[in-house]
Design an enzyme around this catalytic site. Sequence first.
Site, PDB file in Angstrom:
ATOM      1  N   ASP A   9       0.855  -1.197   0.000  1.00  0.00           N
ATOM      2  CA  ASP A   9       0.000   0.000   0.000  1.00  0.00           C
ATOM      3  C   ASP A   9       0.894   1.252   0.000  1.00  0.00           C
ATOM      4  O   ASP A   9       1.710   1.425   0.906  1.00  0.00           O
ATOM      5  CB  ASP A   9      -0.894  -0.048   1.256  1.00  0.00           C
ATOM      6  CG  ASP A   9      -1.842   1.141   1.351  1.00  0.00           C
ATOM      7  OD1 ASP A   9      -1.846   1.983   0.432  1.00  0.00           O
ATOM      8  OD2 ASP A   9      -2.570   1.221   2.350  1.00  0.00           O
ATOM      9  N   ASP A 104      -3.511   2.266  -5.490  1.00  0.00           N
ATOM     10  CA  ASP A 104      -2.214   2.200  -4.790  1.00  0.00           C
ATOM     11  C   ASP A 104      -2.046   0.974  -3.901  1.00  0.00           C
ATOM     12  O   ASP A 104      -1.130   0.929  -3.095  1.00  0.00           O
ATOM     13  CB  ASP A 104      -2.002   3.467  -3.959  1.00  0.00           C
ATOM     14  CG  ASP A 104      -2.736   3.445  -2.623  1.00  0.00           C
ATOM     15  OD1 ASP A 104      -3.827   2.865  -2.573  1.00  0.00           O
ATOM     16  OD2 ASP A 104      -2.196   3.979  -1.647  1.00  0.00           O
ATOM     17  N   GLU A 105      -2.921   0.000  -4.047  1.00  0.00           N
ATOM     18  CA  GLU A 105      -2.910  -1.131  -3.118  1.00  0.00           C
ATOM     19  C   GLU A 105      -3.066  -2.449  -3.869  1.00  0.00           C
ATOM     20  O   GLU A 105      -3.877  -2.529  -4.782  1.00  0.00           O
ATOM     21  CB  GLU A 105      -4.162  -0.982  -2.249  1.00  0.00           C
ATOM     22  CG  GLU A 105      -3.949  -1.015  -0.788  1.00  0.00           C
ATOM     23  CD  GLU A 105      -5.292  -0.903  -0.077  1.00  0.00           C
ATOM     24  OE1 GLU A 105      -5.700  -1.896   0.516  1.00  0.00           O
ATOM     25  OE2 GLU A 105      -5.925   0.167  -0.148  1.00  0.00           O
TER      26      GLU A 105
HETATM   27  P1  TTP Z   1      -5.361   5.110   0.684  1.00  0.00           P
HETATM   28  O1  TTP Z   1      -4.340   4.034   0.427  1.00  0.00           O
HETATM   29  O2  TTP Z   1      -6.550   4.775   1.510  1.00  0.00           O
HETATM   30  O3  TTP Z   1      -4.665   6.355   1.384  1.00  0.00           O
HETATM   31  P2  TTP Z   1      -3.236   6.973   1.168  1.00  0.00           P
HETATM   32  O4  TTP Z   1      -2.396   6.151   0.236  1.00  0.00           O
HETATM   33  O5  TTP Z   1      -3.410   8.394   0.765  1.00  0.00           O
HETATM   34  O6  TTP Z   1      -2.640   6.948   2.632  1.00  0.00           O
HETATM   35  P3  TTP Z   1      -2.058   5.720   3.452  1.00  0.00           P
HETATM   36  O7  TTP Z   1      -0.632   6.112   3.733  1.00  0.00           O
HETATM   37  O8  TTP Z   1      -2.871   5.669   4.708  1.00  0.00           O
HETATM   38  O9  TTP Z   1      -2.187   4.490   2.606  1.00  0.00           O
HETATM   39  O10 TTP Z   1      -5.912   5.685  -0.684  1.00  0.00           O
HETATM   40  C1  TTP Z   1      -5.092   5.813  -1.845  1.00  0.00           C
HETATM   41  C2  TTP Z   1      -5.472   7.062  -2.602  1.00  0.00           C
HETATM   42  O11 TTP Z   1      -6.849   7.042  -2.932  1.00  0.00           O
HETATM   43  C3  TTP Z   1      -5.264   8.337  -1.803  1.00  0.00           C
HETATM   44  O12 TTP Z   1      -3.932   8.820  -1.903  1.00  0.00           O
HETATM   45  C4  TTP Z   1      -6.261   9.249  -2.399  1.00  0.00           C
HETATM   46  C5  TTP Z   1      -7.382   8.371  -2.871  1.00  0.00           C
HETATM   47  N1  TTP Z   1      -8.523   8.438  -1.930  1.00  0.00           N
HETATM   48  C6  TTP Z   1      -9.562   9.332  -2.187  1.00  0.00           C
HETATM   49  O13 TTP Z   1      -9.549  10.012  -3.226  1.00  0.00           O
HETATM   50  N2  TTP Z   1     -10.592   9.436  -1.285  1.00  0.00           N
HETATM   51  C7  TTP Z   1     -10.635   8.701  -0.131  1.00  0.00           C
HETATM   52  O14 TTP Z   1     -11.582   8.841   0.672  1.00  0.00           O
HETATM   53  C8  TTP Z   1      -9.562   7.784   0.131  1.00  0.00           C
HETATM   54  C9  TTP Z   1      -9.567   6.953   1.400  1.00  0.00           C
HETATM   55  C10 TTP Z   1      -8.543   7.695  -0.800  1.00  0.00           C
HETATM   56 MG    MG Z   2      -2.198   4.100   0.467  1.00  0.00          MG
END
Ligand code: TTP
Ligand code: MG
Length: 374
Positions: A9, A104-105
């Site tokens: 992730d 991203d996951e």
């Molecule tokens: P996530 O992997 O949930 O968040 P992140 O990568 O920003 O942070 P983390 O370090 O906790 O993993 O989501 C990936 C991308 O998806 C995030 O960068 C932006 C987008 N996203 C949105 O647009 N709206 C949302 O509500 C969420 C949760 C994510």
């Molecule tokens: Mg993330």
Amino acid sequence: MQRKIIHCDADCFFAAIEMRDNIALQGIPLAVGGDPSRRGVIATCNYEARAFGVRSAMASAYAKKLCPQLRIVPHSMEKYRIAAQQMRAIFEDYTHLVEPLSLDEAFLDVSSTRLCRGSATLIAEEIRRRVSAEIGITVSIGISSNKFLAKIASDWKKPDGLTVIEPSQVSAFMPNLPVSSIPGVGRKTLAKLNNIGIHYCSDINSNKKIELIQRFGKFGQRLSELAEGRDDREVQPHRPRKSISVEKTLDQDIAHDKSEPVLSELYLRLCERISGLSKNGLSFTDSSSKETPIFSSIFLKITFNDFSKTTVETSDQSHSLSAYRQLLDVGWKRYQKPIRLLGVGVRLSEAPGDIDIMSCQLDFFVDESVIGSH
Ligand code: TTP
Ligand code: MG
């Protein structure tokens, strides 16, 4: 055979790309999102901003209150898509069993991989080095014997962390885990679990298991298994898309009787997305009738001006503007307040072509499903 599953992730993905491309954005609280004065919402923020309590999906105006020096930049989706493709290509170098969960996951099953002496930890270290060197962002990785534990593990030392949960650690580790960490346990389900005395996985004893199954059916069974760290799901390289939807946070709250133009606009955008995706090879049509899209249901969601939310869904697949209008009427009657956000979407049937369209009748759900996947 003991499986080796990796969950990868990216850290604050959108924000990480923006920081990579603009040195002035590094080291300051940064969010990617919409304009606070136009009721924008935060998509994500870097860890500096998280220290102030800023979070994804928060109203940008509220985020600014929490952190007045917060810099909010608009998203650049094309760049994120390219980075996601690059990450995917790196994963594919180690296994073809890659299941993307979002941009991203992803889960990787490296059980049969011979590279890096077959060590999941060495593979994960190499992936982390390569993503950093080739793409310029950091990822957090979890490794364990199943998807559930690997995902829990990747969150453990975020950002820029690597965590392994060995099978021998599971029985000591699971009891202390809050049930809110289990995927599918959202706010409403958590409240229900808390009500029956379940806060931590250790609270799910044999009596509680029976109660869970009686109250939640299959989901209760699954919760009991996950609470013990058991999860047999395989890494599925081609995860079928479950739904397509579009939504809009309105510039100003609107009354129900002023919602027609917004609904029409959303309906058009949804139709465009569906036709765009079908041009890219996704099939939504029944083999016997090239014109009829195969959706298992259509749905509409509303957020009201006091942030209460509701989703209305029907297995009528006519997917017409008037069908969404009916959903809007049903949803609005539940709260009867000005509308802040509207969304419309279709759920795709698991096996296109299998459903009998004629036998589906109108079937409104009571309220936002607690355990439904959105
Ligand atoms: P996530 O992997 O949930 O968040 P992140 O990568 O920003 O942070 P983390 O370090 O906790 O993993 O989501 C990936 C991308 O998806 C995030 O960068 C932006 C987008 N996203 C949105 O647009 N709206 C949302 O509500 C969420 C949760 C994510
Ligand atoms: Mg993330």
